[in-house]
Design a protein around this motif. Structure first.
Motif, PDB file in Angstrom:
ATOM      1  N   GLY A   1       0.822  -1.202   0.000  1.00 50.13           N
ATOM      2  CA  GLY A   1       0.000   0.000   0.000  1.00 50.13           C
ATOM      3  C   GLY A   1       0.858   1.254   0.000  1.00 50.13           C
ATOM      4  O   GLY A   1       0.524   2.255  -0.644  1.00 50.13           O
ATOM      5  N   LEU A   2       1.970   1.177   0.686  1.00 52.53           N
ATOM      6  CA  LEU A   2       2.832   2.355   0.759  1.00 52.53           C
ATOM      7  C   LEU A   2       3.507   2.641  -0.593  1.00 52.53           C
ATOM      8  O   LEU A   2       3.839   3.788  -0.885  1.00 52.53           O
ATOM      9  CB  LEU A   2       3.865   2.207   1.880  1.00 52.53           C
TER      10      LEU A   2
ATOM     11  N   TYR B   1      -2.556   7.394   8.335  1.00 53.81           N
ATOM     12  CA  TYR B   1      -1.728   6.213   8.576  1.00 53.81           C
ATOM     13  C   TYR B   1      -0.276   6.670   8.756  1.00 53.81           C
ATOM     14  O   TYR B   1       0.223   7.452   7.938  1.00 53.81           O
ATOM     15  CB  TYR B   1      -1.866   5.250   7.395  1.00 53.81           C
TER      16      TYR B   1
ATOM     17  N   SER C   1       2.133   6.750   5.750  1.00 52.60           N
ATOM     18  CA  SER C   1       1.877   7.791   4.740  1.00 52.60           C
ATOM     19  C   SER C   1       2.392   9.132   5.249  1.00 52.60           C
ATOM     20  O   SER C   1       2.970   9.920   4.492  1.00 52.60           O
ATOM     21  CB  SER C   1       0.377   7.900   4.446  1.00 52.60           C
TER      22      SER C   1
ATOM     23  N   ASN D   1      -6.731   6.249  10.496  1.00 55.76           N
ATOM     24  CA  ASN D   1      -6.105   5.131  11.194  1.00 55.76           C
ATOM     25  C   ASN D   1      -5.108   5.699  12.207  1.00 55.76           C
ATOM     26  O   ASN D   1      -4.117   6.303  11.789  1.00 55.76           O
ATOM     27  CB  ASN D   1      -5.375   4.253  10.161  1.00 55.76           C
TER      28      ASN D   1
ATOM     29  N   ASP E   1      -7.185   7.733   0.746  1.00 54.52           N
ATOM     30  CA  ASP E   1      -6.792   6.395   1.184  1.00 54.52           C
ATOM     31  C   ASP E   1      -8.062   5.717   1.707  1.00 54.52           C
ATOM     32  O   ASP E   1      -8.601   6.096   2.739  1.00 54.52           O
ATOM     33  CB  ASP E   1      -5.723   6.513   2.277  1.00 54.52           C
TER      34      ASP E   1
ATOM     35  N   SER F   1      -4.270   0.037   0.752  1.00 57.20           N
ATOM     36  CA  SER F   1      -3.431  -1.048   1.216  1.00 57.20           C
ATOM     37  C   SER F   1      -4.279  -2.305   1.024  1.00 57.20           C
ATOM     38  O   SER F   1      -5.219  -2.556   1.786  1.00 57.20           O
ATOM     39  CB  SER F   1      -3.063  -0.864   2.687  1.00 57.20           C
TER      40      SER F   1
ATOM     41  N   THR G   1      -3.280  -5.170   1.431  1.00 58.26           N
ATOM     42  CA  THR G   1      -2.860  -6.011   2.556  1.00 58.26           C
ATOM     43  C   THR G   1      -3.979  -6.231   3.574  1.00 58.26           C
ATOM     44  O   THR G   1      -4.059  -7.292   4.196  1.00 58.26           O
ATOM     45  CB  THR G   1      -1.689  -5.295   3.285  1.00 58.26           C
ATOM     46  N   LYS G   2      -4.823  -5.221   3.756  1.00 58.06           N
ATOM     47  CA  LYS G   2      -5.808  -5.218   4.840  1.00 58.06           C
ATOM     48  C   LYS G   2      -7.099  -5.928   4.417  1.00 58.06           C
ATOM     49  O   LYS G   2      -7.076  -7.106   4.146  1.00 58.06           O
ATOM     50  CB  LYS G   2      -6.042  -3.778   5.301  1.00 58.06           C
TER      51      LYS G   2
ATOM     52  N   ILE H   1       1.181  -8.797   1.250  1.00 57.73           N
ATOM     53  CA  ILE H   1       1.447  -7.350   1.316  1.00 57.73           C
ATOM     54  C   ILE H   1       1.269  -6.805  -0.094  1.00 57.73           C
ATOM     55  O   ILE H   1       2.004  -7.199  -1.003  1.00 57.73           O
ATOM     56  CB  ILE H   1       2.895  -7.096   1.807  1.00 57.73           C
ATOM     57  N   LEU H   2       0.285  -5.941  -0.266  1.00 59.64           N
ATOM     58  CA  LEU H   2      -0.033  -5.464  -1.611  1.00 59.64           C
ATOM     59  C   LEU H   2      -0.748  -4.116  -1.533  1.00 59.64           C
ATOM     60  O   LEU H   2      -1.380  -3.803  -0.520  1.00 59.64           O
ATOM     61  CB  LEU H   2      -0.954  -6.484  -2.290  1.00 59.64           C
TER      62      LEU H   2
ATOM     63  N   LEU I   1      -4.390  -4.899  10.246  1.00 60.52           N
ATOM     64  CA  LEU I   1      -5.839  -4.980  10.417  1.00 60.52           C
ATOM     65  C   LEU I   1      -6.454  -5.572   9.161  1.00 60.52           C
ATOM     66  O   LEU I   1      -5.779  -5.773   8.155  1.00 60.52           O
ATOM     67  CB  LEU I   1      -6.411  -3.565  10.662  1.00 60.52           C
TER      68      LEU I   1
END
Ligand SMILES: *Cc1c(COP(=O)(O)O)cnc(C)c1O
Length: 391
Positions: free
Chosen positions: A92-93, A116, A119, A162, A187, A209, A211-212, A221-222, A341
């Motif tokens: 996500g980053l 976040y 970020s 977040n 986001d 993200s 990932t969440k 992780i994506l 999360l």
């Protein structure tokens, strides 16, 4: 550089005007030919055959394009309401790192003080080397944000934030930012396109993200970016191709597999979050509960107006300070003490354990990511842990 991605294989024949919770199941599948696989394949190839001049739409090379990206990119764009496929990134980053430099060099970025932390750290680092000027704001205070938009080049939105779960007025702030000549990035990690569609509020670029919640199983992780603006999208593709934060085919396939059950997971975890938030509010060991679904929450009215559902993340402040909060984390046996999360398993974390978490996040704040376990089991575990902290 030209867009070297070809159109995906799956869009053909897919019905239009389906509900978002159908689309996440039905989009991005191979064409309906006899003996075709129901799921798209994972394509492991660093390069793609070609002769002569490379044409627009050619894959050419695996840093520009991979057939494993297309089904996921289509499946994310459709419920978002974008006619253009999403762009998948490594985390996500990396998606945020591609979106942030869409502002002109040295330009002004307006950003929530409780974005976040990654970020925020990214923006601070870019600011430190003069790539941008950073103005942090209380994103829930619409008038204060508007006052800070003069001369801005980009407004970064996150709602809910977040981990403070503040709600920004997406439509009003986006219109104000556009009037000031700024680009708007949102986001949308916490809500997913099933909970909130920022493009419909006029936002230019949506960052995820993956990932969440989208991937949903704490095993990948994506990241991803969605925009309906062709020119912005071309710049994002250039960034991805040159900076190289590309997604792996396996990771993208796992994320697509996760997205298929997004509606069910959110329905379940959101319903449980609502029950837990109510009980936590009434618990003597709790100082404060932040959950936009609670009628008492300052963001409730806004959340109700702009979201479909209130999400599955809750923030609580434990009576007795950081120490009592850590005791809760020590004492849970079902909840998993871990950062992140949006997975099927419920996670709990004291956010200030991270040195770079903003100091305005209370020391005794625990972020609860509600999973899909039985609500009574989750409550019983939390209740016994809270008891230990108060004992
Ligand atoms: C986790 C998170 C990110 C960063 O995503 P990664 O996949 O960890 O790089 C960005 N924004 C929000 C809101 C997040 O929760």
């Amino acid at each position: 550089m030209t867009d070297l991605r070809s159109a995906g294989p799956a869009a053909e024949g897919h019905p239009e005007n389906l509900a978002p919770d159908t689309v996440v199941v039905s989009a991005g599948r191979p064409g309906r030919t006899h003996d075709a696989p129901v799921n798209p394949p994972v394509v492991l190839s660093s390069t793609f055959l070609g002769r002569g001049e490379v044409q627009h739409g050619d894959r050419a090379y695996g840093r520009y394009s991979n057939p494993s990206w297309d089904p996921f990119e289509e499946t994310l764009a459709e419920p978002e309401g974008s006619p253009l496929p999403a762009l998948v990134f490594a985390p996500g980053l990396a998606a945020a790192s591609a979106a942030m430099p869409l502002l002109p060099a040295g330009g002004v970025l307006v950003m929530p003080q409780h974005s976040y932390q990654g970020s925020l750290a990214l923006a601070e680092q870019l600011a430190a080397r003069g790539a941008l000027q950073l103005r942090t704001v209380d994103i829930a205070d619409t008038e204060a944000v508007k006052a800070r938009l003069e001369g801005a080049d980009m407004l970064w939105l996150e709602s809910p934030t977040n981990p403070m779960l503040e709600i920004a007025e997406l439509q009003v702030l986006t219109a104000a930012a556009h009037a000031a000549g700024a680009l708007v990035v949102a986001d949308n990690t916490f809500s997913t396109p099933l909970g909130q569609r920022p493009l419909e509020s006029g936002v230019d670029v949506v960052v995820y993200s993956v990932t969440k919640y989208l991937a949903g199983h704490s095993d990948v992780i994506l990241g991803a970016v969605v925009t309906a603006d062709e020119a912005l999208r071309t710049r994002l593709i250039e960034h991805r191709s040159l900076h190289g934060a590309i997604a792996g085919p396996f990771e993208t396939w796992l994320a697509l597999r996760g997205v298929r059950t997004l509606a069910l997971r959110i329905e379940r975890s959101q319903a449980t979050a609502a029950v837990l938030a109510e009980r936590l509010l009434a618990h003597p060991g709790i100082e404060a509960v932040r959950y936009p679904g609670l009628p008492q929450d300052p963001g409730h009215g806004r959340a109700k107006a702009q979201m479909d559902g209130f999400g599955s993340t809750i923030a609580i402040q434990v009576r007795g300070g950081a120490e009592a909060a850590e005791t809760v984390v020590e004492a849970v046996r079902l909840w998993v003490p871990a950062t992140s999360l949006g997975g099927v398993e419920s996670l709990i974390e004291r956010r200030r354990r991270h040195a770079n978490e903003p100091a305005s996040v209370p020391e005794n704040l625990l972020r609860l990511s509600v999973g899909i376990e039985n609500a009574e089991d989750l409550w019983a575990d939390l209740a016994q842990a809270l008891e230990k902290a108060q004992g």
